[in-house]
Scaffold this active site. Structure first.
Site, PDB file in Angstrom:
ATOM      1  CG  HIS A  60      -1.996  -1.064   1.200  1.00 18.72           C
ATOM      2  ND1 HIS A  60      -2.543  -1.580   0.054  1.00 18.72           N
ATOM      3  CD2 HIS A  60      -2.618  -1.720   2.231  1.00 18.72           C
ATOM      4  CE1 HIS A  60      -3.461  -2.502   0.376  1.00 18.72           C
ATOM      5  NE2 HIS A  60      -3.511  -2.613   1.679  1.00 18.72           N
TER       6      HIS A  60
ATOM      7  CG  HIS B 151      -7.829  -0.670   2.665  1.00 19.30           C
ATOM      8  ND1 HIS B 151      -8.183  -1.297   3.832  1.00 19.30           N
ATOM      9  CD2 HIS B 151      -6.986  -1.521   2.037  1.00 19.30           C
ATOM     10  CE1 HIS B 151      -7.563  -2.455   3.920  1.00 19.30           C
ATOM     11  NE2 HIS B 151      -6.829  -2.617   2.836  1.00 19.30           N
TER      12      HIS B 151
ATOM     13  CG  ASP C 174      -5.263 -10.551   1.947  1.00 15.10           C
ATOM     14  OD1 ASP C 174      -5.589  -9.675   1.115  1.00 15.10           O
ATOM     15  OD2 ASP C 174      -4.396 -10.378   2.819  1.00 15.10           O
TER      16      ASP C 174
ATOM     17  CD  GLU D 117      -8.165  -3.910  -0.428  1.00 13.67           C
ATOM     18  OE1 GLU D 117      -7.088  -3.591  -0.961  1.00 13.67           O
ATOM     19  OE2 GLU D 117      -8.219  -4.695   0.519  1.00 13.67           O
TER      20      GLU D 117
HETATM   21  C1  BGC Z   1      -4.356  -6.517   2.152  1.00 10.92           C
HETATM   22  C2  BGC Z   1      -4.095  -7.325   3.396  1.00 10.92           C
HETATM   23  C3  BGC Z   1      -3.569  -6.405   4.459  1.00 10.92           C
HETATM   24  C4  BGC Z   1      -4.547  -5.288   4.677  1.00 10.92           C
HETATM   25  C5  BGC Z   1      -3.998  -4.283   5.651  1.00 10.92           C
HETATM   26  C6  BGC Z   1      -5.369  -5.489   2.480  1.00 10.92           C
HETATM   27  O1  BGC Z   1      -5.629  -4.696   1.353  1.00 10.92           O
HETATM   28  O2  BGC Z   1      -4.812  -7.310   1.071  1.00 10.92           O
HETATM   29  O3  BGC Z   1      -3.179  -8.351   3.138  1.00 10.92           O
HETATM   30  O4  BGC Z   1      -3.329  -7.089   5.651  1.00 10.92           O
HETATM   31  O5  BGC Z   1      -4.838  -4.643   3.489  1.00 10.92           O
HETATM   32  O6  BGC Z   1      -5.005  -3.617   6.276  1.00 10.92           O
END
Ligand code: BGC
Length: 332
Positions: free
Chosen positions: A95, A165, A241, A299
């Site tokens: 991210h 998110h 995930d 997302e």
């Molecule tokens: C990811 C997860 C991560 C999370 C963090 C998600 O977008 O796919 O792996 O732990 O974000 O908040």
């Protein structure tokens, strides 16, 4: 579309809508969706105090970037130059790094009762990425939908993959046991394939058909039972995930990707986007003050680690080219 041409305005909590039942609160910090309420019912997880977002570890409601999701070992090569980004998630970059777009104060360019435009300038070299990038993100309420429009420009060839998110929970009561988990939500995903990952959540390169697996959400089904199915991919990630993919979709067109609903409240969310993928994250690592599985992230984004994966649709943004993506959350 220049930041210099517009006036700065008050950048405390931004409140949009209200008159047709949908009310949205945003924070310039992280270009964060702090709250979405439909006829008074909260539909996302949030912190009561805006200051709590400064220490958040879950990307709650935030804009993820420059590159949402993971880049393997934080490494990639572009135009013959090797780049090394922060590794802020085990061996990988997640991210956008330690000070990603979720941890930046975005500038409020223009605010009206139903819309706001936020702006961020990320310097050349920010978090290790090439090119100075300018991002304009508009949030707009139209009837009972919240539209997110992303525009960006870079001074040099770079990579960019922006998403939001939000953790959704459509139950009436998110605090008592019966209502707190999203396991009682029904989910439909229109994708026929997804990207299996390795133990560090990096796609292996395979595009796997969902048919006959726990990942088959082509018909709406309950999240809880799907999470309990025997599946090596679910075991690896401690839940869902994974990036679901739309391989043949027209990049410029909004498509329906996900439908989430709670029979407890009768509320429904549809997610539409121009993006080629959607990361389904079932809040596997959510912790205090929240609980695992208390929220679900849908997302819409480019495919993870695309810059390092042969044949994945690109997240490359050429110098001077306009990046343009849309995400729509439609509630009923
Ligand atoms: C990811 C997860 C991560 C999370 C963090 C998600 O977008 O796919 O792996 O732990 O974000 O908040």
């Amino acid at each position: 579309m220049s930041a210099a041409l517009t006036d700065d305005i008050d950048d405390s909590v931004i409140r949009l809508g209200g008159h047709k039942g949908l009310e949205v609160e945003l924070l310039p910090f992280g270009a964060t969706i702090r709250s979405i309420r439909l006829f008074g019912q909260e539909l996302t997880l949030n912190y009561p105090d805006p200051a709590d977002y400064q220490t958040d570890q879950f990307y709650l409601g935030a804009t993820a970037g420059r590159v949402a999701n993971r880049i393997a070992k934080g490494r990639f090569e572009l135009n013959g130059v090797a780049y090394q980004l922060d590794c802020n998630n085990g061996p990988n970059h997640l991210h956008g790094g330690v000070t990603g777009f979720n941890r930046r104060e975005w500038q409020v360019l223009k605010q009206q009762s139903d819309s706001v435009q936020l702006y961020l300038r990320s310097a050349d070299g920010d978090q290790g990425y090439p090119g100075a990038v300018q991002v304009w993100q508009q949030f707009r309420i139209v009837d009972k939908q919240l539209e997110l429009s992303f525009l960006a420009l870079s001074s040099k060839d770079t990579v960019l993959n922006l998403t939001n998110h939000c953790y959704f929970n459509l139950n009436n009561d998110k605090l008592n046991d019966g209502g707190s988990s999203v396991e009682n939500h029904q989910l439909q995903l229109t994708a026929t394939h997804y990207l299996p990952t390795d133990e560090h959540a990096i796609p292996t390169g395979e595009r796997r058909a969902v048919a006959g697996t726990a990942f088959d959400f082509t018909n709406a089904k309950l999240v809880g039972p799907a999470l309990k199915q025997q599946d090596q991919q679910l075991a690896l990630a401690n839940g869902f995930d994974h990036c679901f993919i739309w391989q043949d979709a027209d990049a410029a067109e909004l498509k329906l990707m996900a439908v989430l609903s709670s029979s407890q409240s009768g509320r429904q969310l549809e997610v539409l986007s121009t993006q080629p993928g959607l990361q389904l994250y079932t809040g596997n690592f959510l912790a205090a003050p929240f609980a695992a599985r208390q929220g679900i992230c849908l997302e819409a984004q480019g495919w993870p680690d695309a810059i390092n994966q042969l044949g994945f649709p690109g997240t490359l943004l050429k110098a001077g080219e306009l990046y343009q993506q849309q995400i729509v959350y439609k509630f009923s």
